[in-house]
Design a protein around this motif. Sequence first.
Motif, PDB file in Angstrom:
ATOM      1  N   PHE A  20       5.941  -4.037  13.946  1.00  0.00           N
ATOM      2  CA  PHE A  20       6.266  -4.332  12.545  1.00  0.00           C
ATOM      3  C   PHE A  20       7.554  -3.617  12.145  1.00  0.00           C
ATOM      4  O   PHE A  20       8.399  -4.174  11.439  1.00  0.00           O
ATOM      5  CB  PHE A  20       5.116  -3.903  11.624  1.00  0.00           C
ATOM      6  N   GLY A  21       7.693  -2.375  12.582  1.00  0.00           N
ATOM      7  CA  GLY A  21       8.880  -1.601  12.248  1.00  0.00           C
ATOM      8  C   GLY A  21      10.155  -2.217  12.786  1.00  0.00           C
ATOM      9  O   GLY A  21      11.193  -2.240  12.106  1.00  0.00           O
ATOM     10  N   ALA A  23       2.059  -1.087  15.239  1.00  0.00           N
ATOM     11  CA  ALA A  23       2.782  -0.678  14.030  1.00  0.00           C
ATOM     12  C   ALA A  23       4.288  -0.681  14.279  1.00  0.00           C
ATOM     13  O   ALA A  23       5.072  -1.103  13.419  1.00  0.00           O
ATOM     14  CB  ALA A  23       2.314   0.705  13.588  1.00  0.00           C
ATOM     15  N   SER A  24       4.687  -0.235  15.457  1.00  0.00           N
ATOM     16  CA  SER A  24       6.116  -0.183  15.781  1.00  0.00           C
ATOM     17  C   SER A  24       6.725  -1.574  15.866  1.00  0.00           C
ATOM     18  O   SER A  24       7.910  -1.755  15.528  1.00  0.00           O
ATOM     19  CB  SER A  24       6.323   0.555  17.106  1.00  0.00           C
ATOM     20  N   THR A  45       7.862  -1.195   5.823  1.00  0.00           N
ATOM     21  CA  THR A  45       6.481  -0.827   6.125  1.00  0.00           C
ATOM     22  C   THR A  45       6.058  -1.225   7.533  1.00  0.00           C
ATOM     23  O   THR A  45       6.490  -2.245   8.068  1.00  0.00           O
ATOM     24  CB  THR A  45       5.498  -1.443   5.118  1.00  0.00           C
ATOM     25  N   THR A  46       5.224  -0.383   8.110  1.00  0.00           N
ATOM     26  CA  THR A  46       4.541  -0.716   9.359  1.00  0.00           C
ATOM     27  C   THR A  46       3.030  -0.737   9.110  1.00  0.00           C
ATOM     28  O   THR A  46       2.238  -0.643  10.031  1.00  0.00           O
ATOM     29  CB  THR A  46       4.879   0.306  10.455  1.00  0.00           C
ATOM     30  N   GLN A  82      10.996  -5.084  10.570  1.00  0.00           N
ATOM     31  CA  GLN A  82      11.426  -4.636   9.249  1.00  0.00           C
ATOM     32  C   GLN A  82      12.833  -4.022   9.274  1.00  0.00           C
ATOM     33  O   GLN A  82      13.619  -4.211   8.346  1.00  0.00           O
ATOM     34  CB  GLN A  82      10.423  -3.619   8.701  1.00  0.00           C
ATOM     35  N   ILE A 117       7.521 -11.368  13.310  1.00  0.00           N
ATOM     36  CA  ILE A 117       6.664 -10.348  13.906  1.00  0.00           C
ATOM     37  C   ILE A 117       5.627 -10.968  14.837  1.00  0.00           C
ATOM     38  O   ILE A 117       5.139 -10.314  15.772  1.00  0.00           O
ATOM     39  CB  ILE A 117       5.950  -9.541  12.790  1.00  0.00           C
ATOM     40  N   GLY A 149       2.355   4.783   9.021  1.00  0.00           N
ATOM     41  CA  GLY A 149       3.355   5.281   9.965  1.00  0.00           C
ATOM     42  C   GLY A 149       4.457   6.080   9.305  1.00  0.00           C
ATOM     43  O   GLY A 149       4.634   6.066   8.088  1.00  0.00           O
ATOM     44  N   PHE A 194       6.412   4.930   6.200  1.00  0.00           N
ATOM     45  CA  PHE A 194       6.382   3.472   6.262  1.00  0.00           C
ATOM     46  C   PHE A 194       5.068   2.934   5.701  1.00  0.00           C
ATOM     47  O   PHE A 194       4.508   1.955   6.182  1.00  0.00           O
ATOM     48  CB  PHE A 194       6.580   2.997   7.706  1.00  0.00           C
ATOM     49  N   PHE A 226      11.638   0.948  18.167  1.00  0.00           N
ATOM     50  CA  PHE A 226      11.629   1.299  16.746  1.00  0.00           C
ATOM     51  C   PHE A 226      12.259   2.673  16.525  1.00  0.00           C
ATOM     52  O   PHE A 226      13.081   2.862  15.627  1.00  0.00           O
ATOM     53  CB  PHE A 226      10.193   1.258  16.220  1.00  0.00           C
TER      54      PHE A 226
END
Length: 395
Positions: free
Chosen positions: A262-263, A259-260, A212-213, A266, A17, A216, A205, A40
Amino acid sequence: MEKLNIPLSVPNLSKDIVPMIEECIETGWVSTGGRFITEFEEKVANYVGAEKAVGVQSGSAGLHVAYRVMGVEAGDEVICPTATFIATVNPMMYIGALPVFMDCDDTLNMDLEKLEEFLMNNGQWTMDNGQEVLMNKNSGNKIKAICIVHVFGNPIDMVKVMEIAEKYKLKVIEDSAESLGSYYTKDGEKQAHTGTLGDIGVYSFNANKILTTGGGGMVVAKDKNILDKVRFLSVQAKTDPLYFTHDEIGYNYRLTNVASAFGVSQMNQLEGFIENKIKNYNLYKEAIKDIDGLEILPFNEDTRANYWFYSIMVDKDKYGIDRDELLVKLNECGIQSRPLWGLMHDQKPLKKYEAYKIEKARHYVDNLLNIPCSTNLTSEQVGAVVGKLKRFSNV
């Protein structure tokens, strides 16, 4: 007493990330614009087999918009489970809708036999603006929708849900907050994902979810126009974004680029997470079957669940101590465990709303315990938990 450190369900993050976060910082795209949002959304849509998906700030935000775009209005009733987290219910309250609480069956999901019984015995057809709608004979309110929850990632029988919904002309909102990665099977072959069979589906999420984000959520829908409306409302309902014209009340619910990112990371690991979940569940299952008074709840047949949470039932007479005493003992030694949520119809703000024949949910709320299930849980940690479960038996 030996102090362990085994959390219930925590994020499983990867350092891949870091370059994506650096890109967000370097480009300045840290808020509600940027390429990771689109990437994402596309990854989730492709994964669950939806045409498109819309990212939102949280599962709760997604449900709020979902209720609204499904036509739920103030004074309308929505049938929902009593055995769920309150985030299923709160968003309908924002609109002024009225919950009707339904019991669970032995899968922890909504009891569909009672649902059908309630609609048959308490529903009455009436005309409203030239449309035939279902009214609750007890309250005189319109019954607009059913919100089902795939509790702990265990897919409910959506074929039955949709049959009931079609018969009574009700919209179906799938609260799939816990079930990303769960899907139905036929003869061992993959079929539809949870979230994609109702009129609209919402994933979460949050930090304890399988993906997880940090926060979200994501919304999918059968009807592209519905999804366009979700996107429109989630960005403050800007009819003309250049001249800031707003013809409706909207929300600041857009998912951020950070956040996206991270998505995206993930999503690349999701199937590996589920594989580890299944492996650890089977380790628990094999060990717990030899502990008198404990039973691990199964996941439904003809599904590939994501095995998000592992739930055990505690029989005090056979195990020697009750669920609450076991809960305390596990947490005292550093094994985080939790009971089922408090039932919705027992919550102070919700007690005045109708609850239909709640029986089985009470048994589960009194005797169920969730035990560690993180996607990075090791077999050694499973063994440590099982060791304590054996040790704490007073039989």
